[in-house]
Design a protein around this motif. Structure first.
Motif, PDB file in Angstrom:
ATOM      1  N   TRP A 136       1.055  -1.139   0.081  1.00 15.52           N
ATOM      2  CA  TRP A 136      -0.011   0.011  -0.037  1.00 15.52           C
ATOM      3  C   TRP A 136       0.819   1.154   0.055  1.00 15.52           C
ATOM      4  N   VAL A 137       1.925   1.290   0.647  1.00 15.18           N
ATOM      5  CA  VAL A 137       2.796   2.165   0.812  1.00 15.18           C
ATOM      6  C   VAL A 137       3.584   2.470  -0.538  1.00 15.18           C
ATOM      7  N   ALA A 138       3.914   1.591  -1.140  1.00 18.47           N
ATOM      8  CA  ALA A 138       4.630   1.656  -2.361  1.00 18.47           C
ATOM      9  C   ALA A 138       3.514   2.202  -3.464  1.00 18.47           C
ATOM     10  N   LEU A 139       2.304   1.652  -3.560  1.00 20.17           N
ATOM     11  CA  LEU A 139       1.458   2.130  -4.452  1.00 20.17           C
ATOM     12  C   LEU A 139       1.046   3.405  -4.154  1.00 20.17           C
ATOM     13  N   THR A 140       0.940   4.193  -2.961  1.00 16.49           N
ATOM     14  CA  THR A 140       0.435   5.322  -2.760  1.00 16.49           C
ATOM     15  C   THR A 140       1.676   6.447  -3.031  1.00 16.49           C
ATOM     16  N   SER A 141       2.756   5.860  -2.872  1.00 19.38           N
ATOM     17  CA  SER A 141       4.112   6.618  -3.456  1.00 19.38           C
ATOM     18  C   SER A 141       4.155   6.722  -5.041  1.00 19.38           C
ATOM     19  N   ALA A 142       3.922   5.644  -5.558  1.00 20.99           N
ATOM     20  CA  ALA A 142       3.817   5.852  -6.830  1.00 20.99           C
ATOM     21  C   ALA A 142       2.570   6.532  -7.681  1.00 20.99           C
ATOM     22  N   TYR A 143       1.506   6.521  -6.824  1.00 19.50           N
ATOM     23  CA  TYR A 143       0.382   7.444  -7.396  1.00 19.50           C
ATOM     24  C   TYR A 143       0.663   8.884  -7.145  1.00 19.50           C
TER      25      TYR A 143
END
Length: 109
Positions: free
Chosen positions: A42-49
């Motif tokens: 979730w943290v990785a996806l949020t950062s990419a977003y």
């Protein structure tokens, strides 16, 4: 050493409960690891977003700035050359090699 366990004995019940407890603990550990993995993803996806969103925001600002420059340039050309709302069927007299020819604007464009 020989050990005989009688079915239904307290010792067998204790071992059965210990096995169930161990199984429950392993399941809880697996769920806890899955939760950690989900959090990391979730943290990785949020950062990419956020990175993509910031890139889009910057590009939108660049487009808005370029559009404003084009509008300014358009205004300058309108002041210099007049309106762009011209009738394409209007007749024009043009000098072609010293000879005056009458034509419509649509023929020339």
């Amino acid at each position: 050493i020989s050990l005989t366990i009688t079915k239904g004995s307290t010792f067998q019940q204790t071992i059965t409960k210990d096995i169930q407890l161990y199984s429950t603990i392993r399941t809880m550990q697996t769920l806890k690891q899955a939760n950690r993995d989900t959090t990391i993803m979730w943290v990785a996806l949020t950062s990419a977003y956020e990175q993509k969103s910031n890139a889009f925001t910057i590009e939108l600002q660049n487009i808005a700035h370029a559009f404003a420059e084009v509008e300014t340039e358009k205004g300058q050309y309108l002041c210099k050359y007049g309106s762009v709302d011209i009738d394409n069927e209007a007749l024009l007299d043009i000098n072609v090699g010293g000879r005056i020819i009458t034509t419509t604007r649509s023929i020339l464009t």
